[in-house]
Design a protein around this motif. Sequence first.
Motif, PDB file in Angstrom:
ATOM      1  N   SER A  84      -7.149   0.214   7.169  1.00  0.00           N
ATOM      2  CA  SER A  84      -7.849  -0.827   7.921  1.00  0.00           C
ATOM      3  C   SER A  84      -7.792  -2.182   7.222  1.00  0.00           C
ATOM      4  N   ARG A  85      -7.474  -2.208   5.938  1.00  0.00           N
ATOM      5  CA  ARG A  85      -7.436  -3.463   5.189  1.00  0.00           C
ATOM      6  C   ARG A  85      -6.102  -3.577   4.468  1.00  0.00           C
TER       7      ARG A  85
ATOM      8  N   SER B  76      -5.202   1.242   1.976  1.00  0.00           N
ATOM      9  CA  SER B  76      -6.164   1.256   3.075  1.00  0.00           C
ATOM     10  C   SER B  76      -5.463   1.026   4.402  1.00  0.00           C
TER      11      SER B  76
ATOM     12  N   GLN C 270      -5.220  -3.716   0.549  1.00  0.00           N
ATOM     13  CA  GLN C 270      -6.344  -3.197  -0.198  1.00  0.00           C
ATOM     14  C   GLN C 270      -6.186  -1.695  -0.386  1.00  0.00           C
ATOM     15  N   TYR C 271      -7.052  -1.128  -1.211  1.00  0.00           N
ATOM     16  CA  TYR C 271      -7.014   0.303  -1.447  1.00  0.00           C
ATOM     17  C   TYR C 271      -8.319   0.956  -1.027  1.00  0.00           C
ATOM     18  N   SER C 272      -8.195   2.187  -0.567  1.00  0.00           N
ATOM     19  CA  SER C 272      -9.337   3.062  -0.423  1.00  0.00           C
ATOM     20  C   SER C 272      -9.243   4.116  -1.519  1.00  0.00           C
ATOM     21  N   TYR C 273     -10.324   4.837  -1.715  1.00  0.00           N
ATOM     22  CA  TYR C 273     -10.366   5.826  -2.788  1.00  0.00           C
ATOM     23  C   TYR C 273     -10.670   7.182  -2.196  1.00  0.00           C
TER      24      TYR C 273
ATOM     25  N   LYS D 189     -13.105   9.530   1.874  1.00  0.00           N
ATOM     26  CA  LYS D 189     -12.578   8.232   1.458  1.00  0.00           C
ATOM     27  C   LYS D 189     -13.724   7.272   1.174  1.00  0.00           C
ATOM     28  N   TYR D 190     -13.545   6.468   0.141  1.00  0.00           N
ATOM     29  CA  TYR D 190     -14.536   5.458  -0.217  1.00  0.00           C
ATOM     30  C   TYR D 190     -13.864   4.101  -0.222  1.00  0.00           C
ATOM     31  N   ALA D 191     -14.596   3.087   0.239  1.00  0.00           N
ATOM     32  CA  ALA D 191     -14.007   1.756   0.404  1.00  0.00           C
ATOM     33  C   ALA D 191     -13.814   1.059  -0.927  1.00  0.00           C
ATOM     34  N   THR D 192     -14.683   1.344  -1.901  1.00  0.00           N
ATOM     35  CA  THR D 192     -14.605   0.658  -3.187  1.00  0.00           C
ATOM     36  C   THR D 192     -14.653   1.661  -4.327  1.00  0.00           C
TER      37      THR D 192
END
Length: 134
Positions: A79-80, A77, A83-86, A94-97
């Motif tokens: 922005s985070r 990610s 962490q990972y985006s999908y 892109k999806y956050a979770t």
Amino acid sequence: GGDDGLPAVLEVFSNSEQCWFIALVVGSDEATVTVRFLSANGDRREKALHREDPTLADLGSHTEGSVLPPGILAVPSSSRPGQYSYLDSEDKRKYATRDLAWQAYLEKHLIDDDPDATAMEGSIGGSSPGASGG
């Protein structure tokens, strides 16, 4: 509709296939939940279950927490940090979770404008032309 606390994606146990699948919640009321999922060979299935049914579970309870839908890639990610985006490699979305990625994937494959596309139990399955590949 009102938020009744039910997640959009659950796990459901298929008796016919004797394994757990990640399923999209397509309907619910006080007592029951209706879910759709793709079987091992890609058939659409729909089940209506009691909310307390032991064959329903939260995402990650029985399937690997790292399992992603086909075509979805885990990317770092921006922005985070850490962490990972999908990323949907097909739609370039892109999806956050992981839950959101599964929800989008299942909606794309289980919900469309053709009400006859979802096979009911007992219908004759046949491979349509061009079904191979990919």
